[in-house]
Motif scaffolding. Sequence first.
Motif, short mmCIF file in Angstrom:
data_model
loop_
_atom_site.label_atom_id
_atom_site.label_comp_id
_atom_site.label_asym_id
_atom_site.label_seq_id
_atom_site.Cartn_x
_atom_site.Cartn_y
_atom_site.Cartn_z
N ASP A 158 1.06 -1.27 -0.07
CA ASP A 158 -0.08 -0.02 0.07
C ASP A 158 0.76 1.27 -0.14
O ASP A 158 0.56 2.10 -0.83
N ALA A 159 1.87 1.12 0.86
CA ALA A 159 2.81 2.28 0.90
C ALA A 159 3.52 2.40 -0.59
O ALA A 159 3.60 3.80 -0.96
N ARG A 160 3.74 1.60 -1.20
CA ARG A 160 4.62 1.58 -2.53
C ARG A 160 3.55 2.29 -3.41
O ARG A 160 3.99 3.09 -4.43
N ALA A 161 2.16 1.71 -3.51
CA ALA A 161 1.11 2.32 -4.25
C ALA A 161 0.93 3.85 -4.24
O ALA A 161 1.01 4.62 -5.32
N VAL A 162 0.90 4.45 -3.06
CA VAL A 162 0.80 5.96 -2.79
C VAL A 162 2.07 6.54 -3.07
O VAL A 162 1.74 7.60 -3.81
N ALA A 163 3.28 5.82 -2.83
CA ALA A 163 4.55 6.48 -3.33
C ALA A 163 4.44 6.97 -4.53
O ALA A 163 4.82 7.56 -5.31
N ALA A 164 4.08 5.71 -5.49
CA ALA A 164 4.21 5.69 -6.91
C ALA A 164 3.11 6.74 -7.28
O ALA A 164 3.65 7.60 -8.40
N LEU A 165 1.96 6.81 -6.75
CA LEU A 165 1.26 7.89 -7.41
C LEU A 165 1.73 9.34 -7.16
O LEU A 165 1.59 10.16 -7.67
N ILE A 166 2.37 9.57 -5.90
CA ILE A 166 2.94 10.62 -5.63
C ILE A 166 4.05 11.10 -6.25
O ILE A 166 4.17 12.31 -6.96
N ASP A 167 4.75 10.19 -6.84
CA ASP A 167 5.95 10.20 -7.59
C ASP A 167 5.45 10.68 -9.10
O ASP A 167 5.94 11.79 -9.73
N SER A 168 4.45 9.94 -9.57
CA SER A 168 4.02 10.34 -10.80
C SER A 168 3.20 11.69 -10.88
O SER A 168 3.08 12.23 -11.96
N SER A 169 3.00 12.30 -9.66
CA SER A 169 2.44 13.75 -10.02
C SER A 169 3.67 14.71 -10.07
O SER A 169 3.17 15.79 -10.09
N GLY A 170 4.60 14.56 -9.70
CA GLY A 170 5.93 15.40 -9.70
C GLY A 170 6.39 15.65 -8.25
O GLY A 170 7.44 16.40 -8.42
N LEU A 171 5.74 15.17 -7.54
CA LEU A 171 6.53 15.22 -6.07
C LEU A 171 7.29 13.94 -5.88
O LEU A 171 7.25 13.06 -6.62
N LYS A 172 8.04 13.90 -4.80
CA LYS A 172 9.07 12.92 -4.61
C LYS A 172 8.44 12.02 -3.31
O LYS A 172 8.21 12.60 -2.53
N ALA A 173 8.45 10.76 -3.39
CA ALA A 173 8.03 9.67 -2.34
C ALA A 173 8.90 8.60 -2.35
O ALA A 173 9.43 7.93 -3.48
N GLU A 174 9.08 8.11 -1.27
CA GLU A 174 9.75 6.68 -1.14
C GLU A 174 8.83 5.84 -0.03
O GLU A 174 8.47 6.19 1.03
N ALA A 175 8.77 4.51 -0.42
CA ALA A 175 7.88 3.60 0.64
C ALA A 175 9.02 2.91 1.36
O ALA A 175 10.14 2.45 1.00
N PHE A 176 8.56 2.38 2.51
CA PHE A 176 9.60 1.63 3.62
C PHE A 176 8.59 0.57 4.11
O PHE A 176 7.58 0.89 4.28
N ASP A 177 9.22 -0.46 4.25
CA ASP A 177 8.73 -1.55 5.22
C ASP A 177 8.47 -1.24 6.49
O ASP A 177 7.35 -1.50 7.05
N ASP A 178 9.29 -0.39 7.14
CA ASP A 178 9.20 0.05 8.63
C ASP A 178 9.62 1.54 8.58
O ASP A 178 10.78 1.66 8.45
N LEU A 179 8.77 2.44 8.62
CA LEU A 179 8.90 3.83 8.70
C LEU A 179 9.62 4.30 10.12
O LEU A 179 10.25 5.13 10.11
N ARG A 180 9.42 3.36 11.23
CA ARG A 180 9.71 3.81 12.42
C ARG A 180 11.37 4.30 12.53
O ARG A 180 11.53 5.33 13.13
N PRO A 181 12.23 3.55 12.06
CA PRO A 181 13.58 3.85 11.94
C PRO A 181 13.73 5.27 11.73
O PRO A 181 14.50 6.28 12.31
N ALA A 182 13.21 5.65 10.49
CA ALA A 182 13.59 7.17 9.85
C ALA A 182 12.66 8.04 10.69
O ALA A 182 13.16 9.04 10.93
N GLN A 183 11.49 7.64 10.91
CA GLN A 183 10.70 8.70 11.74
C GLN A 183 11.21 9.04 13.05
O GLN A 183 11.16 10.09 13.50
N TRP A 184 11.67 7.88 13.94
CA TRP A 184 12.28 8.28 15.29
C TRP A 184 13.69 9.03 14.90
O TRP A 184 13.76 9.82 16.04
N SER A 185 14.65 8.77 13.86
CA SER A 185 15.59 9.57 13.75
C SER A 185 15.44 10.89 13.69
O SER A 185 15.95 11.87 14.21
#
Lengths: 309, 306
Positions: A158-185
């Motif tokens: 699901d994260a990949r599907a939304v990231a792909a949509l955002i990417d296709s619109s001209g913004l940048k996005a990346e999907a993560f298996d687990d966002l918490r390591p990045a979010q906590w950093s």
Amino acid sequence: LRSEPKRVCVAGAGVIGSLFAGYLARVVDVTVLTRREEHANALNEGGLRVSGRGDFTSRVAAATSPEALPEPDLVIVASKGGDVESLAARLAGHWPGATLMTVQNGIGADEIVARQGAWPLLTAVTFMSGTRHADTHVEYVLDTATWIGPSRGTTVEDARAVAALIDSSGLKAEAFDDLRPAQWSKLIFNATVNTVAAVTGLRHDPHFAALDEPSDLGFLVRNLMDEGKAVAAAAGVTLDEDPWEMNVLATQRGHRHAPSMLEDVQAGRPTEVDMITGSLVREAHRLGIPVPLHEAMYSLIKGREASWE
Amino acid sequence: MKICVVGCGAVGSLFAANLATLDDVEVWAYDLAQEHVDAINRDGLRLTGAGEVIGRPRATTDAAELPPCDFGIVATKAMHSEAAIGATAHAFADGCVATVQNGIGNEEVLARHVERVIRGTTFPAGKITAPGVVQWDVKGDTTFGPFEDKPAPFEEVQRLADACTRGGMPTAAVADARGPQWRKVIFNAATNPLGALTGLTHGRVCERPDLRRLASQLVTEGKAVASAQGIVLDSDPEELIDYAARPEVAYGHKASMLQDVEARRQTEVDYLNGGIAEFGRKLGIATPTHESIWALVKGVEASWNQ
């Protein structure tokens, strides 16, 4: 998400929400849920202009109540951190088929939304930035990515599907298996750098990494980050980047960034300390980890806010 | 008896003007502000507010004019001690020098320049409203005692305390003056920076439970550092904090450090939180809160040059 989302609702159209709405409307149907009636009217009449890195105007359908909008596949919850709870409450009972994605600073916005309904949830953290010139005009400034990960009832697909949509619109996005390591950093970095900048009035510069004299700020910055790391460890999160190294690197680049909390304090606006430091402190209390320095920074910022009354 | 007040700002002026009313004391005032010095020599030094006094000390900006004095009373901001005593030490070759400054570490600076030092703490406060005119806001007591490393003879401490008391500044001579000094330092270090960092008056800091707790953390660390030196506080700084928060006392008072920050003047944080942190380090007592607050206030000062 059953497939790539075809209809997106952006709930809360500040800078970040306006950027999502403006760009996504180029590839899918976008609706906007606003708080103010005149904001919705202006968007319906004139569309939403994007300038800066983009230069176009998008058609969006806006309203102040979910009843007035068609059910979307994806809702991007883009309000300020302090408004997530009331926004989610307005969505309660609506759009059972939609997936909701939070994009606030800090952690825990997805949990706040989870209490208001059974929607599948994605959690995101965004590094893009812009300037809002009017209800119908947003300037796209920093084209850094939005990171997306699964939360309740979703997977990395699901994260990949939304990231792909955002990417296709001209913004940048990346999907993560687990966002918490990045979010906590990012949380530990922000809770430290934003509050220290806001209390001292210093932009993020080499003072934040100085460790020469006993009164140098680097010690406080490192101690605040160590408290944060202890909370992350207790939460079972392995950080993807060391916040202290992020801090040292950022101060060596020579660009003296003014963190948003410093700008808020200088403008006499309420800050996001409740979402940033507040979420770290709440998590620390839940896990029984002492964070006296973050509590001190929180109290000083809240005191500063009170001084404007 | 000749007494020279070194640094004739608000607190120095309270001592100089009151002492100058005594017939048996010749008072000199050394200060670098030419306008203030000229006004004092022309019209006298006038106190208004808590007491109406006109004293006529001899004021000068030139340390070479000072005669040999029995006593010095140093009242500069703490960061100016070194320069002030360096310039005036010759006048105290046979005399004793007291400090009535804020913070800790001032006696050590004086002791590098003169032989007989008096540890001091004073509570009266005021502000200069015009050259030669000082508004006396708060009356209060002063305590003097011999400085342990280079002590003034106790009879001399008593002689100075007696003169101050007779002049209208009630002063006690005690064998160990560290208790009152640390009580005041802990009080100032626990409250001044919280006002300076938030913009809140003393009373508004105290009515916010989390900031009041932060003040208590600072008090607790300060007490541990005092107690590790065998210092017995003459009363609990917590009581002073709550007393000062009363509407009729200092609820609306902006701490001097907040006034400094608003005027973008260097603060005395090095001698308050910095002093407690440095003593703590030497004694092996952790003072993480004082260290953090010290760094934040230094950060505020640094932001003015950014």
